[in-house]
Scaffold this active site. Structure first.
Site, PDB file in Angstrom:
ATOM      1  N   LYS A  51       0.835  -1.198   0.000  1.00 10.71           N
ATOM      2  CA  LYS A  51       0.000   0.000   0.000  1.00 10.71           C
ATOM      3  C   LYS A  51       0.877   1.257   0.000  1.00 10.71           C
ATOM      4  O   LYS A  51       0.667   2.173  -0.774  1.00 10.71           O
ATOM      5  CB  LYS A  51      -0.911  -0.048   1.229  1.00 10.71           C
ATOM      6  CG  LYS A  51      -1.862   1.103   1.338  1.00 10.71           C
ATOM      7  CD  LYS A  51      -2.783   0.910   2.531  1.00 10.71           C
ATOM      8  CE  LYS A  51      -3.462   2.218   2.884  1.00 10.71           C
ATOM      9  NZ  LYS A  51      -4.309   2.122   4.057  1.00 10.71           N
ATOM     10  N   HIS A  93      -5.550 -33.021  18.980  1.00  9.84           N
ATOM     11  CA  HIS A  93      -4.413 -33.840  19.429  1.00  9.84           C
ATOM     12  C   HIS A  93      -3.241 -32.961  19.848  1.00  9.84           C
ATOM     13  O   HIS A  93      -2.112 -33.434  19.953  1.00  9.84           O
ATOM     14  CB  HIS A  93      -3.998 -34.797  18.314  1.00  9.84           C
ATOM     15  CG  HIS A  93      -5.078 -35.764  17.964  1.00  9.84           C
ATOM     16  ND1 HIS A  93      -5.224 -36.977  18.604  1.00  9.84           N
ATOM     17  CD2 HIS A  93      -6.115 -35.681  17.097  1.00  9.84           C
ATOM     18  CE1 HIS A  93      -6.278 -37.611  18.112  1.00  9.84           C
ATOM     19  NE2 HIS A  93      -6.842 -36.838  17.192  1.00  9.84           N
ATOM     20  N   LYS A 113       9.893  -0.773  13.826  1.00  2.00           N
ATOM     21  CA  LYS A 113      10.442  -0.516  12.478  1.00  2.00           C
ATOM     22  C   LYS A 113      11.525   0.556  12.562  1.00  2.00           C
ATOM     23  O   LYS A 113      12.580   0.444  11.950  1.00  2.00           O
ATOM     24  CB  LYS A 113       9.345   0.015  11.548  1.00  2.00           C
ATOM     25  CG  LYS A 113       8.310  -0.986  11.116  1.00  2.00           C
ATOM     26  CD  LYS A 113       7.376  -0.318  10.092  1.00  2.00           C
ATOM     27  CE  LYS A 113       6.110  -1.097   9.890  1.00  2.00           C
ATOM     28  NZ  LYS A 113       5.127  -0.418   9.062  1.00  2.00           N
ATOM     29  N   GLU A 117      10.560  -4.861   4.181  1.00  2.00           N
ATOM     30  CA  GLU A 117      10.553  -6.281   3.805  1.00  2.00           C
ATOM     31  C   GLU A 117      10.201  -6.446   2.327  1.00  2.00           C
ATOM     32  O   GLU A 117      10.880  -7.159   1.577  1.00  2.00           O
ATOM     33  CB  GLU A 117       9.516  -7.055   4.642  1.00  2.00           C
ATOM     34  CG  GLU A 117       9.860  -7.203   6.108  1.00  2.00           C
ATOM     35  CD  GLU A 117       9.346  -6.066   6.971  1.00  2.00           C
ATOM     36  OE1 GLU A 117       9.068  -4.968   6.430  1.00  2.00           O
ATOM     37  OE2 GLU A 117       9.237  -6.259   8.199  1.00  2.00           O
ATOM     38  N   GLY A 134      -4.755  -1.903   5.152  1.00  2.33           N
ATOM     39  CA  GLY A 134      -4.006  -3.054   4.636  1.00  2.33           C
ATOM     40  C   GLY A 134      -4.659  -4.377   5.004  1.00  2.33           C
ATOM     41  O   GLY A 134      -4.824  -5.261   4.159  1.00  2.33           O
ATOM     42  N   ARG A 135      -5.061  -4.514   6.267  1.00  2.02           N
ATOM     43  CA  ARG A 135      -5.590  -5.807   6.725  1.00  2.02           C
ATOM     44  C   ARG A 135      -7.013  -6.075   6.236  1.00  2.02           C
ATOM     45  O   ARG A 135      -7.577  -7.116   6.527  1.00  2.02           O
ATOM     46  CB  ARG A 135      -5.482  -5.911   8.245  1.00  2.02           C
ATOM     47  CG  ARG A 135      -6.089  -4.761   9.021  1.00  2.02           C
ATOM     48  CD  ARG A 135      -5.639  -4.774  10.477  1.00  2.02           C
ATOM     49  NE  ARG A 135      -6.103  -3.609  11.222  1.00  2.02           N
ATOM     50  CZ  ARG A 135      -5.471  -2.447  11.286  1.00  2.02           C
ATOM     51  NH1 ARG A 135      -4.342  -2.288  10.624  1.00  2.02           N
ATOM     52  NH2 ARG A 135      -5.947  -1.452  12.006  1.00  2.02           N
ATOM     53  N   GLU A 163      -4.254  -6.304  15.218  1.00  2.96           N
ATOM     54  CA  GLU A 163      -3.741  -5.000  14.780  1.00  2.96           C
ATOM     55  C   GLU A 163      -4.865  -3.955  14.889  1.00  2.96           C
ATOM     56  O   GLU A 163      -4.597  -2.774  15.091  1.00  2.96           O
ATOM     57  CB  GLU A 163      -3.233  -5.091  13.333  1.00  2.96           C
ATOM     58  CG  GLU A 163      -2.264  -3.975  12.962  1.00  2.96           C
ATOM     59  CD  GLU A 163      -1.524  -4.232  11.647  1.00  2.96           C
ATOM     60  OE1 GLU A 163      -0.422  -4.810  11.689  1.00  2.96           O
ATOM     61  OE2 GLU A 163      -2.031  -3.846  10.586  1.00  2.96           O
TER      62      GLU A 163
END
Ligand code: F6P
Length: 545
Positions: free
Chosen positions: A209, A386, A514, A215, A269-270, A355
């Site tokens: 965005k 399990h 960051k 990254e 973004g999410r 977030e």
């Protein structure tokens, strides 16, 4: 219009909920089931292909009435209106929150500062469709004239988790293209992906965005450099496309305007998988399926926007979550899908939920004096049975859980599906009913154990029960039903944020790390480091030596 700024704990309803909580907190749900034969029906919502049973919760009809009173006191209806009509409810970033506009019908009008945004949304949707069809049908070719075989989505957070989850969840509907996701700045991640690729037949979709994310830019640069070992600069335009709001930065990176799919600052973004951020979804499952995903979300939007709170699925799920978080003081919630296809669903939800609502400052700018946010975790059943179910059944912590299941299996193996569904249904039954000491003793006696052994062993085999669950039972996993499911959680997040009086659509909490990583990265190249605390300094020294 802005959201109200009401501290929920100051409302009348909150006080009443406290009193009500003290009255019912120790009651076993079994009692309510025995007393009210219509409890399961009363607390079940049947909507489209969804069957949502929330009767196995520590609630009575009064609990839900009080929550509706709370919703009225915090002006939830008005908040929903603000959300859908493009008001700048993301006030800390001065932005509207309009992921719902991305899946609205073409005839709708959604005004942002007086302009209808639906035509530009559809313009991009049509571009996604055109581009998808060209790649899938082999009309768009790589630099040596070969059709594409692989797609690589380069992004992180909301520019990765949503698309990755949907592509994995809908793999049954996939076409011939193989889709990969590179997110971590860990060079081993990108190297492992590169190992599998042929530059001649791979299409790269860079999704960011902001187009400033360390990254994503590092991975994109590494991949482009690798690509240029086999191809020349002119080939970049046929192999690299980008999705971003930051057109200038994308151009600086060397991607032509016609290869840039825009998105907008009014999409978080999410919550962006419905936009061109979902390009890799469209490429993987085809544009018709992508459109069905959006249609599913649109149907859930309509349900949420128009249904009364009493029968409104996201609203009810939000009420229940606040009930456990703020009254029972639970620490976390589990989400357990009974399909391997939703393997990545909870990971995706972690960003969407944590977030958004992991905030401690309220909409008045004050530190909250109550719990917000929920820690969400989980894995597909039956695998998780399990692994961590022991703790949910017999541990000291109360963990409300959403059980998500699909009545039809996609490959149609009835034997497996019967077993899967039996487990799905049995677990919520077990969590609710538990097993009394008497039943344990009877079972042990039937097994011919000595009296002494029965006495010793029985406490360990008792299940207290009374563990809350929601069952979200859906006919079949399709692009449309997945769209509904994702939108359901998006709206649950919204309702919780409204009640908790927090801003759900910023994420300043990710910034400090960051910034400091940037400082430390600079320090790696210097002999004299900037000032750090002793522990941090030691870690830097250990890395450098
Ligand atoms: O670090 C958090 C975050 O800002 C997320 O909210 C976002 O989804 C992700 O980073 C990626 O951001 P971008 O799409 O701008 O690269």
């Amino acid at each position: 219009m802005a959201l109200s700024n009401i501290n929920p704990t100051t409302t009348q309803a909150w006080k009443k909920l406290h009193e009500h909580f003290n009255e019912i907190k120790d009651v076993h749900m079994k009692k309510w089931f025995d007393e009210a034969p219509n409890r399961a029906d009363r607390f079940t919502i049947k909507w489209d292909d969804f069957f949502v049973d929330y009767s196995k919760n520590r609630i009575t009809p009064e609990t839900m009435t009080l929550f509706r009173e709370l919703a009225n006191e915090v002006n939830l209806s008005e908040a929903i209106q603000c959300y859908f009509s493009g008001d700048k409810i993301n006030q800390t970033e001065n932005r509207a929150v309009l992921h719902t506009a991305l899946r609205a019908s073409e005839s709708k009008e959604v005004l942002l500062e007086g302009n209808n945004i639906i035509p530009e949304v559809y313009e991009v949707r049509k571009r996604i469709k055109r581009f998808t069809n060209e790649v899938v049908n082999g009309e768009k070719l790589g630099y040596t004239g070969k059709p594409f075989t692989d797609i690589v989505n380069i992004g992180i957070g909301g520019s990765d988790l949503g698309p990755a989850m949907v592509v994995d969840s809908l793999q049954f509907y996939k076409n011939h293209l193989t889709t990969h996701f590179v997110s971590n700045v860990d060079g081993d991640h990108v190297s492992e992906i590169i190992k599998k690729l042929n530059p001649e037949t791979t299409l790269f979709v860079i999704v960011s965005k902001t187009f400033t994310t360390q990254e994503t830019l590092s991975n994109a640069t590494t991949i482009r450099n690798w690509f240029l070992k086999s191809a020349n600069e002119t080939a970049v335009s046929s192999h690299f496309v980008a999705v971003s709001t930051n057109i200038n930065k994308v151009k600086e990176f060397g991607i032509d305007l016609e290869n840039i799919f825009p998105m907008w600052d009014w999409v978080g973004g999410r919550f962006s998988l419905w936009s061109a951020v979902g390009l890799s979804i469209s490429l993987s499952i085809g544009n018709d399926h992508f459109e069905s995903l959006l249609l599913g979300a649109q149907k859930m939007d309509e349900h949420f926007r128009t249904e009364t709170f009493e029968f409104n699925i996201p609203v009810i799920l939000a009420f229940l979550s606040v009930w456990y978080n703020n009254f029972f003081e639970v620490e976390s919630e589990a989400v357990i899908p009974y399909t391997q296809y939703l393997n990545q669903f909870t990971t995706y939800l972690q960003q969407a939920i944590m977030e958004s609502n992991g905030k401690s400052i309220d909409r008045n700018g004050n530190v909250v004096n109550y719990q917000t946010g929920t820690i969400v975790w989980g894995e597909p059943g039956t695998n998780s049975q399990h692994a961590f179910f022991q703790l949910i059944h017999q541990g000291t912590k109360l963990i409300p859980a959403d059980f998500i299941g699909f009545a039809k299996s996609l490959h149609g193996n009835k034997d497996h599906q019967d077993k899967l569904m039996a487990n799905f249904i049995a677990q919520t039954e077990a969590l609710m009913n538990g097993k009394t000491k008497q039943v344990v003793i009877d079972e042990l006696e039937a097994g011919n154990h000595s009296k002494e052994k029965i006495e010793k062993l029985s406490p360990f085999k008792v299940f207290e029960g009374n563990k809350p669950t929601n069952t979200i039972f859906i006919k079949k996993l399709t692009p449309e039903s997945l769209g509904k499911l994702i939108a359901m959680y998006e709206h649950k997040i919204f309702v919780q944020g409204v009640i908790w009086n927090i801003y759900s659509y910023d994420q300043f909490g990710v910034e400090l790390g960051k910034q400091l990583a940037g400082n430390i990265l600079n320090d790696f190249d210097k002999n004299h480091l900037a000032k750090h605390d002793a522990s941090t300094q030691n870690l830097i020294d250990f890395y450098k030596n």
